[in-house]
Design an enzyme around this catalytic site. Sequence first.
Site, PDB file in Angstrom:
ATOM      1  N   ARG A 104      -1.526 -48.601  79.977  1.00 37.37           N
ATOM      2  CA  ARG A 104      -1.631 -48.566  81.433  1.00 37.37           C
ATOM      3  C   ARG A 104      -1.899 -47.120  81.874  1.00 37.37           C
ATOM      4  O   ARG A 104      -1.394 -46.028  81.825  1.00 37.37           O
ATOM      5  CB  ARG A 104      -0.060 -48.850  81.951  1.00 37.37           C
ATOM      6  CG  ARG A 104       0.204 -50.285  82.125  1.00 37.37           C
ATOM      7  CD  ARG A 104       1.225 -50.200  83.059  1.00 37.37           C
ATOM      8  NE  ARG A 104       2.632 -49.910  83.119  1.00 37.37           N
ATOM      9  CZ  ARG A 104       3.698 -49.781  83.627  1.00 37.37           C
ATOM     10  NH1 ARG A 104       3.730 -50.640  84.642  1.00 37.37           N
ATOM     11  NH2 ARG A 104       4.729 -49.250  83.374  1.00 37.37           N
ATOM     12  N   THR A 108      -3.708 -45.534  88.141  1.00 31.53           N
ATOM     13  CA  THR A 108      -3.838 -46.818  88.816  1.00 31.53           C
ATOM     14  C   THR A 108      -3.139 -47.870  88.546  1.00 31.53           C
ATOM     15  O   THR A 108      -3.190 -49.031  89.045  1.00 31.53           O
ATOM     16  CB  THR A 108      -5.366 -47.038  88.374  1.00 31.53           C
ATOM     17  OG1 THR A 108      -5.464 -47.325  86.899  1.00 31.53           O
ATOM     18  CG2 THR A 108      -6.301 -45.928  88.905  1.00 31.53           C
ATOM     19  N   ASP A 200      11.744 -48.208  79.626  1.00 34.09           N
ATOM     20  CA  ASP A 200      10.346 -48.696  78.988  1.00 34.09           C
ATOM     21  C   ASP A 200      10.753 -49.166  77.429  1.00 34.09           C
ATOM     22  O   ASP A 200      11.357 -48.638  76.517  1.00 34.09           O
ATOM     23  CB  ASP A 200       9.784 -47.140  78.810  1.00 34.09           C
ATOM     24  CG  ASP A 200       8.430 -47.417  78.186  1.00 34.09           C
ATOM     25  OD1 ASP A 200       7.511 -46.973  78.626  1.00 34.09           O
ATOM     26  OD2 ASP A 200       8.358 -47.764  77.076  1.00 34.09           O
ATOM     27  N   ASP A 203       9.529 -47.203  74.405  1.00 34.90           N
ATOM     28  CA  ASP A 203      10.230 -46.250  74.137  1.00 34.90           C
ATOM     29  C   ASP A 203      11.619 -46.773  73.383  1.00 34.90           C
ATOM     30  O   ASP A 203      12.089 -45.993  72.505  1.00 34.90           O
ATOM     31  CB  ASP A 203      10.415 -45.332  75.190  1.00 34.90           C
ATOM     32  CG  ASP A 203       9.476 -44.518  75.472  1.00 34.90           C
ATOM     33  OD1 ASP A 203       8.471 -44.255  74.752  1.00 34.90           O
ATOM     34  OD2 ASP A 203       9.413 -43.852  76.812  1.00 34.90           O
TER      35      ASP A 203
HETATM   36  N1  URA Z   1       6.999 -51.676  80.984  1.00 35.37           N
HETATM   37  C1  URA Z   1       8.443 -51.287  80.432  1.00 35.37           C
HETATM   38  O1  URA Z   1       8.503 -51.096  79.535  1.00 35.37           O
HETATM   39  N2  URA Z   1       9.129 -51.441  81.318  1.00 35.37           N
HETATM   40  C2  URA Z   1       8.991 -51.761  82.510  1.00 35.37           C
HETATM   41  O2  URA Z   1       9.870 -51.704  83.380  1.00 35.37           O
HETATM   42  C3  URA Z   1       7.759 -51.947  82.990  1.00 35.37           C
HETATM   43  C4  URA Z   1       6.631 -52.069  82.195  1.00 35.37           C
END
Ligand code: URA
Length: 209
Positions: A104, A108, A200, A203
Amino acid sequence: MSNVHLLDHPLVQHKLTLMRRKEASTNSFRRLLNEISMLMAYEVTRDMAMQDIEIETPLEPMHAKVIDGKKVVLVSILRAGTGILDGMLSVIPGARVGHIGLYRDPKTLTAVEYYFKMPGEMEERDAIVVDPMLATGNSAVAAVERLKELNPKSIKFVCLLTCPEGVKTMQEAHPDVPIYTAAIDRELNSHGYILPGLGDAGDRIFGTK
Ligand code: URA
């Protein structure tokens, strides 16, 4: 929300709650995702085509049903998709695997492709695309767009969590692709994270924070 399958089985919901907790260790997060993915695989393959083969029981020959697992391709969106892929492979061990690398753009929030590798004969295969978080929907839309260039027999999208924004984006771009999810959370924040969510996913799976 047509074409969205909410997997509200108590086992899935219980495990998801444990994963959401900020205290969950990398180890338990990964293990729970693995377990949920097996349960999700059970739902997403419910209508899978089967074939008859001839076998012999200890008593007599018979025709019995089997899944042609090799016709299924699990498509993991890197890197967080790996967390779902592992669990699904343990219940569909014959499946082929494809990878799509997307990141990502932090400014943007659009998806940028850096890797794409699929098995051959995609037009004979049913594709199951996996990514734990359907958030903005940009990565999912881009992944499915690329996959459609190879003309697979069918495409399904499996995530752990989504939000109304992600579902809308995906359904507008690919109304033909059913979404399987364990929860539709409240909303997306301005950084593209799902609320309340679980943080995330990459992570948390890989312990990189
Ligand atoms: N990607 C993630 O890992 N967590 C989110 O909340 C949104 C996208």
